[in-house]
Each structure stands twice: as C-alpha cells, then as structure tokens.
Design an enzyme around this catalytic site. Structure first.
Site, PDB file in Angstrom:
ATOM      1  N   CYS A  17       0.807  -1.226   0.000  1.00 36.37           N
ATOM      2  CA  CYS A  17       0.000   0.000   0.000  1.00 36.37           C
ATOM      3  C   CYS A  17       0.837   1.270   0.000  1.00 36.37           C
ATOM      4  O   CYS A  17       0.618   2.169  -0.810  1.00 36.37           O
ATOM      5  CB  CYS A  17      -0.987  -0.005   1.163  1.00 36.37           C
ATOM      6  SG  CYS A  17      -0.234   0.034   2.808  1.00 36.37           S
ATOM      7  N   HIS A  71      -2.571   0.965   6.869  1.00 37.20           N
ATOM      8  CA  HIS A  71      -2.919   0.886   5.453  1.00 37.20           C
ATOM      9  C   HIS A  71      -3.175   2.289   4.916  1.00 37.20           C
ATOM     10  O   HIS A  71      -3.673   3.159   5.640  1.00 37.20           O
ATOM     11  CB  HIS A  71      -4.167   0.019   5.269  1.00 37.20           C
ATOM     12  CG  HIS A  71      -4.424  -0.365   3.848  1.00 37.20           C
ATOM     13  ND1 HIS A  71      -3.576  -1.164   3.120  1.00 37.20           N
ATOM     14  CD2 HIS A  71      -5.433  -0.033   3.009  1.00 37.20           C
ATOM     15  CE1 HIS A  71      -4.066  -1.322   1.897  1.00 37.20           C
ATOM     16  NE2 HIS A  71      -5.195  -0.637   1.804  1.00 37.20           N
ATOM     17  N   HIS A  88      -5.822   1.454  -4.009  1.00 35.96           N
ATOM     18  CA  HIS A  88      -4.825   0.977  -3.043  1.00 35.96           C
ATOM     19  C   HIS A  88      -4.297  -0.381  -3.474  1.00 35.96           C
ATOM     20  O   HIS A  88      -4.773  -0.963  -4.447  1.00 35.96           O
ATOM     21  CB  HIS A  88      -5.449   0.898  -1.648  1.00 35.96           C
ATOM     22  CG  HIS A  88      -6.488  -0.169  -1.523  1.00 35.96           C
ATOM     23  ND1 HIS A  88      -6.377  -1.219  -0.655  1.00 35.96           N
ATOM     24  CD2 HIS A  88      -7.662  -0.359  -2.170  1.00 35.96           C
ATOM     25  CE1 HIS A  88      -7.430  -1.999  -0.750  1.00 35.96           C
ATOM     26  NE2 HIS A  88      -8.230  -1.505  -1.666  1.00 35.96           N
TER      27      HIS A  88
END
Length: 126
Positions: A17, A71, A88
C-alpha cells in the site's frame, strides 16, 4: 491489476500500500515517506467531509482494535455524504479501487491527509 508484494514499490515487482502511494507521488515529483504510518505524518489533516481527489486516506491494519495506521490509499472519487472511492494495494486483489463504505474499511478508517499542493491540482482533473 498489478500484484501485491510486501515492500514492493514498482509495477514490475508489485506494490504494497505505501509503496503504491510512494510510486504515484514520485511520478508528480512529490516525496512521500516509506511506510503508511510515516505517510500519515505528512501534509495536513483533512476532515472526511472535505476530502478531495488525490488525498491520502488511512486505515487501521488487520487488527481493527488497534489505533495504529496500517494501510493507505489514494482518493480517486468523492461521493455524497462523506464517502469516497480510493485506489490501493490490496493483499488479495493487488491494485484495485474500493469504496469507503465497504464494511472492512468503514470500521478501520483513521483519517485523511492532503499532501498535494494547489499547484499540482491540475494533475488531478479528470
């Protein structure tokens, strides 16, 4: 469609990510920190209602009870009611687009940061 690779930061090797957001911002000559937690310290905080395309959005990791950022994604579309879509690197899907109201992400949302200066805004137009 690019595969997920832990620590990856290029289309040829795959992305995680933060490697994905690092790569995208490098393409527009902006330097991001290496990890999602470190990227969360960059730019300025943005209220959910004020999110716009190009903002970074942050989520807790797999442990939704932790308060740690784990994340990061990049806002691709702003929707009504403080919702948004983001691109992502997903462990299971690779690079993909998700909606902020998907249960997994809705319960893990931590916040958003604006790193892109107004001079780069032309790069974010459709």
């Amino acid at each position: 469609g690019t595969k997920y690779t832990y620590g990856g930061s290029s289309p040829s090797t795959g992305f995680d990510c933060s490697g994905f957001t690092y790569y995208v911002f490098k393409k527009i000559a902006l330097k991001l920190n290496a990890s999602s937690a470190a990227q969360y310290l960059q730019g300025t905080s943005v209220d959910k209602e004020d999110i716009r395309r190009g903002d970074l959005v942050f989520f807790k990791g797999r442990n939704s009870t932790s308060s740690r950022v784990g994340h990061v994604g990049l806002v691709s579309e702003v929707l009504p009611g403080g919702k948004f879509k983001f691109i992502h690197a997903s462990c299971s899907k690779g690079i993909c687009e998700e909606s902020s109201d998907a249960l997994y992400y809705a319960k893990r949302y931590v916040g958003a940061r604006r790193v892109i200066e107004s001079g780069h805004s032309a790069l974010l137009k459709e």
